[in-house]
Design a protein around this motif. Structure first.
Motif, PDB file in Angstrom:
ATOM      1  N   GLN A 185       0.835  -1.219   0.000  1.00  0.00           N
ATOM      2  CA  GLN A 185       0.000   0.000   0.000  1.00  0.00           C
ATOM      3  C   GLN A 185       0.856   1.251   0.000  1.00  0.00           C
ATOM      4  OE1 GLN A 185      -1.649  -1.081   3.789  1.00  0.00           O
ATOM      5  NE2 GLN A 185      -3.702  -1.239   2.935  1.00  0.00           N
ATOM      6  N   SER A 186       2.128   1.071   0.405  1.00  0.00           N
ATOM      7  CA  SER A 186       3.022   2.223   0.588  1.00  0.00           C
ATOM      8  C   SER A 186       4.408   1.687   0.866  1.00  0.00           C
ATOM      9  CB  SER A 186       2.531   3.041   1.790  1.00  0.00           C
ATOM     10  OG  SER A 186       3.580   3.836   2.310  1.00  0.00           O
ATOM     11  N   GLY A 187       5.435   2.388   0.398  1.00  0.00           N
ATOM     12  CA  GLY A 187       6.807   1.968   0.668  1.00  0.00           C
ATOM     13  C   GLY A 187       7.367   2.562   1.952  1.00  0.00           C
ATOM     14  N   GLU A 221      -4.472   0.619  -8.371  1.00  0.00           N
ATOM     15  CA  GLU A 221      -3.024   0.583  -8.585  1.00  0.00           C
ATOM     16  C   GLU A 221      -2.599   1.988  -8.972  1.00  0.00           C
ATOM     17  OE1 GLU A 221      -1.647  -2.540 -11.206  1.00  0.00           O
ATOM     18  OE2 GLU A 221      -0.036  -1.288 -11.946  1.00  0.00           O
ATOM     19  N   PHE A 222      -1.726   2.586  -8.203  1.00  0.00           N
ATOM     20  CA  PHE A 222      -1.281   3.946  -8.516  1.00  0.00           C
ATOM     21  C   PHE A 222       0.185   4.081  -8.150  1.00  0.00           C
ATOM     22  CE2 PHE A 222      -1.140   5.653  -4.158  1.00  0.00           C
ATOM     23  CZ  PHE A 222      -1.926   4.748  -3.481  1.00  0.00           C
ATOM     24  N   TRP A 223       0.799   5.132  -8.652  1.00  0.00           N
ATOM     25  CA  TRP A 223       2.222   5.347  -8.417  1.00  0.00           C
ATOM     26  C   TRP A 223       2.395   6.393  -7.334  1.00  0.00           C
ATOM     27  CZ3 TRP A 223       6.711   3.549 -11.299  1.00  0.00           C
ATOM     28  CH2 TRP A 223       6.387   2.462 -12.121  1.00  0.00           C
ATOM     29  N   PHE A 331      -1.227   4.025  12.169  1.00  0.00           N
ATOM     30  CA  PHE A 331      -0.658   3.699  13.486  1.00  0.00           C
ATOM     31  C   PHE A 331       0.702   4.347  13.738  1.00  0.00           C
ATOM     32  CE2 PHE A 331       2.932   0.856  12.698  1.00  0.00           C
ATOM     33  CZ  PHE A 331       2.750   0.504  11.362  1.00  0.00           C
ATOM     34  N   TYR A 332       1.418   4.686  12.660  1.00  0.00           N
ATOM     35  CA  TYR A 332       2.817   5.100  12.817  1.00  0.00           C
ATOM     36  C   TYR A 332       2.997   6.588  13.093  1.00  0.00           C
ATOM     37  CZ  TYR A 332       1.672   6.171   7.974  1.00  0.00           C
ATOM     38  OH  TYR A 332       1.049   6.632   6.852  1.00  0.00           O
ATOM     39  N   MET A 333       1.915   7.346  13.210  1.00  0.00           N
ATOM     40  CA  MET A 333       2.076   8.807  13.311  1.00  0.00           C
ATOM     41  C   MET A 333       2.448   9.257  14.722  1.00  0.00           C
ATOM     42  SD  MET A 333      -0.354  10.793  10.802  1.00  0.00           S
ATOM     43  CE  MET A 333      -0.444  10.350   9.070  1.00  0.00           C
ATOM     44  N   GLY A 355      -8.379  18.454  -4.030  1.00  0.00           N
ATOM     45  CA  GLY A 355      -8.243  17.710  -2.780  1.00  0.00           C
ATOM     46  C   GLY A 355      -6.890  17.044  -2.627  1.00  0.00           C
ATOM     47  N   GLU A 356      -6.827  16.034  -1.745  1.00  0.00           N
ATOM     48  CA  GLU A 356      -5.548  15.473  -1.294  1.00  0.00           C
ATOM     49  C   GLU A 356      -4.675  14.946  -2.437  1.00  0.00           C
ATOM     50  OE1 GLU A 356      -5.870  12.270   1.573  1.00  0.00           O
ATOM     51  OE2 GLU A 356      -3.759  11.765   1.300  1.00  0.00           O
ATOM     52  N   VAL A 357      -3.449  15.449  -2.490  1.00  0.00           N
ATOM     53  CA  VAL A 357      -2.446  14.885  -3.395  1.00  0.00           C
ATOM     54  C   VAL A 357      -1.241  14.350  -2.633  1.00  0.00           C
ATOM     55  CG1 VAL A 357      -3.020  16.142  -5.516  1.00  0.00           C
ATOM     56  CG2 VAL A 357      -1.486  17.189  -3.872  1.00  0.00           C
ATOM     57  N   GLU A 362       5.080  13.361  10.627  1.00  0.00           N
ATOM     58  CA  GLU A 362       6.182  12.934  11.479  1.00  0.00           C
ATOM     59  C   GLU A 362       5.876  11.540  12.016  1.00  0.00           C
ATOM     60  OE1 GLU A 362       7.449  16.142  13.972  1.00  0.00           O
ATOM     61  OE2 GLU A 362       8.504  14.801  15.336  1.00  0.00           O
ATOM     62  N   ARG A 363       6.904  10.714  12.117  1.00  0.00           N
ATOM     63  CA  ARG A 363       6.701   9.323  12.525  1.00  0.00           C
ATOM     64  C   ARG A 363       6.896   9.167  14.027  1.00  0.00           C
ATOM     65  NH1 ARG A 363       4.783   9.378   7.489  1.00  0.00           N
ATOM     66  NH2 ARG A 363       6.387   9.246   5.880  1.00  0.00           N
ATOM     67  N   ALA A 364       6.117   8.262  14.608  1.00  0.00           N
ATOM     68  CA  ALA A 364       6.217   8.039  16.053  1.00  0.00           C
ATOM     69  C   ALA A 364       7.641   7.616  16.411  1.00  0.00           C
ATOM     70  CB  ALA A 364       5.229   6.974  16.483  1.00  0.00           C
ATOM     71  N   GLU A 406      -0.856  10.095  -9.876  1.00  0.00           N
ATOM     72  CA  GLU A 406      -2.055  10.295 -10.702  1.00  0.00           C
ATOM     73  C   GLU A 406      -2.897  11.463 -10.205  1.00  0.00           C
ATOM     74  OE1 GLU A 406      -0.937   7.404  -9.552  1.00  0.00           O
ATOM     75  OE2 GLU A 406      -0.225   6.550 -11.445  1.00  0.00           O
ATOM     76  N   ARG A 407      -2.940  11.633  -8.882  1.00  0.00           N
ATOM     77  CA  ARG A 407      -3.678  12.791  -8.345  1.00  0.00           C
ATOM     78  C   ARG A 407      -3.003  14.089  -8.789  1.00  0.00           C
ATOM     79  NH1 ARG A 407      -6.176  11.405  -2.947  1.00  0.00           N
ATOM     80  NH2 ARG A 407      -7.168   9.383  -3.361  1.00  0.00           N
ATOM     81  N   ALA A 408      -1.674  14.066  -8.811  1.00  0.00           N
ATOM     82  CA  ALA A 408      -0.942  15.266  -9.229  1.00  0.00           C
ATOM     83  C   ALA A 408      -1.184  15.546 -10.720  1.00  0.00           C
ATOM     84  CB  ALA A 408       0.546  15.100  -8.947  1.00  0.00           C
TER      85      ALA A 408
END
Ligand code: 4AD
Ligand code: MG
Length: 433
Positions: A185-187, A221-223, A331-333, A355-357, A362-364, A406-408
């Motif tokens: 879902q995310s790297g 599927e998005f980049w 959870f990681y915020m 909207g959101e792009v 900050e990470r916990a 793709e949002r961008a």
């Protein structure tokens, strides 16, 4: 007879008066006494003029029979169109390379469903050409921006054992004896260990969400490009995202004028985004503002697509919204030291209703806090041991973000839907071609 090398349409402006050879596809052929061929070769578009006086007789005859999307080679003299000043080709000869019968996408209007089924052909349309070349420029711009800023590319895996952004949108597949693997879902979780090795890293690749939502903003599927920075805090994320966004807009304005023109993109909002400081407001302020704009959102609820549209419709300026309720964020915020109900996250909302792009923050930093969060979310601790090591061995404050390509593209091209921003879109209900 020695045959001349081929040129490309993009070079024609510098070849006025010369005899050149082109190869490409017929967008449209009009027949009257003089025959006109709209040719495209992938690098651009040019009108070829076939007159009985200049062209050889077979070529003149062939020009009268050409069908849409036939592939041809053509030789002629480059001249400037008397009215538009654009290069055009006065044809001497042409030859057929590949015929085309009953090309399905004609100049008339087609429905979206039909065009999506023919996506592999739709790519040839001028508008799709313009969009995907802007996408290309953004991809190159993203790499150049981070490479130029001292980031190291750290590719993240696509097959992963665990969730990053909640378990409800995972695509699973069996993975030998290990049980289930999931499409990433995310790297991000893989960038965080990377910062302790490289200081600043990014990954840029395909990511997957089994979204059941059919909206103009969601792909399955998005980049995503995901920078991560050691010793960085929430404000650094917003500053970095803003700098990157402006760099990208600048690149597109510099290099993609023809494409923006094809799309009839109003450049003023892009210039505003380029030259002004992005707005910032807290989630709490955004909720208050939304209420005055007619939304029924309550404090504690995540923004819906409609809320983002309402908030961003009336402005040309991108907006950072920060400090969200922790309850609906990942959870990681890092919790806000001034109010533990809040997480130090920030989203960049694009103007003109987009909207959101960007999403990040900050990470916990606390190991115990993360363990509690993992338990609270019902995640399996064993899957995250390696991730938690970042906090055990020289943990430092760190932060990063993810921008959906793709949002961008959708915003910069001002498109009604993300399906046109990627060559072969994957959405709920769309797997072919
Ligand atoms: O806000 P998201 O879910 O954040 C993350 O995945 C973080 N782990 C990123 C990070 O901090 N490294 O997703 C980030 C961005 C969104 O702002 C949006 O642009 C895009 O990814 N995105 C999608 N784009 C298209 N279709 C979807 N279904 C998307 N989901 C997220
Ligand atoms: Mg988000």
């Amino acid at each position: 007879m020695t045959s001349q090398p081929f040129t490309e349409v993009r070079f024609l402006a510098g070849q006025v008066g010369e005899t050149v050879r082109l190869r490409g596809w017929v967008r449209n052929a009009r027949t009257s006494k003089t025959r006109f061929i709209d040719l495209r070769d992938g690098s651009g578009f040019v009108q070829c003029v076939v007159g009985a006086a200049e062209a050889d007789p077979e070529s003149y005859e062939l020009a009268g029979k050409l069908t849409q999307e036939s592939a041809i080679t053509v030789t002629g003299i480059v001249q400037l169109h008397p009215k538009t000043g654009q290069p055009e080709l006065l044809v001497k000869s042409l030859a057929l390379i590949g015929g085309s019968q009953d090309y399905p996408i004609t100049p008339k209007e087609h429905g979206t469903e039909f065009l999506m089924e023919n996506r592999h052909l739709w790519l040839r349309s001028k508008r799709q050409w313009a969009i995907l070349r802007i996408r290309h420029t953004l991809v190159k711009g993203i790499r150049d921006f981070f490479d130029g800023d001292g980031f190291t590319l750290l590719d993240a895996p696509i097959l992963t054992p665990s969730a990053c952004e909640g378990t409800s949108t995972l695509f699973g597949t069996e993975y030998f004896h290990e049980g289930m693997a999931f499409l990433s879902q995310s790297g991000q979780l893989y960038q965080e260990p990377g910062i302790a090795a490289f200081g600043k890293t990014y990954c840029f690749g395909p990511t997957f969400r089994a979204e059941k939502s059919k909206t103009r903003r969601h792909l399955t599927e998005f980049w995503m490009v995901e920078p991560e920075v050691a010793f960085a805090h929430l404000d650094d994320v917003m500053a970095l995202g803003e700098r990157m966004t402006k760099f990208l807009i600048q690149r597109v304005l510099e290099g993609r004028q023809e494409e923006l023109k094809i799309l009839e993109r109003d450049l003023a909002p892009l210039e505003t985004a380029l030259t002004t400081t992005f707005d910032r407001m807290t989630y709490t302020e955004a909720v208050e503002k939304l209420k005055t704009l007619g939304s029924d959102i309550q404090w504690g609820e995540d923004f819906g697509n409609d809320d983002e549209t309402i908030l961003m419709n009336a402005t040309d300026k991108p907006l950072w919204v920060h400090r969200f309720p922790k309850a609906f964020k990942a959870f990681y915020m890092e919790p806000d030291p001034l109010d533990p109900k809040l997480a130090l996250g920030a989203d960049l909302l694009a103007p003109e209703g987009y909207g959101e792009v960007i999403g990040g923050g900050e990470r916990a930093s606390s190991l115990q806090y993360l363990l509690d969060q993992i338990d609270h979310e019902g995640l399996n601790r064993a899957d995250y041991e390696w991730y938690l090591d970042v906090r055990k061995y020289g943990g430092v404050p760190h932060a990063g973000f993810g921008m959906g390509l793709e949002r961008a593209v959708a915003w910069i091209c001002k498109l009604p839907h993300v399906r046109e921003t990627i060559p072969y879109p994957r959405m709920m209900g769309t797997l072919r071609p």
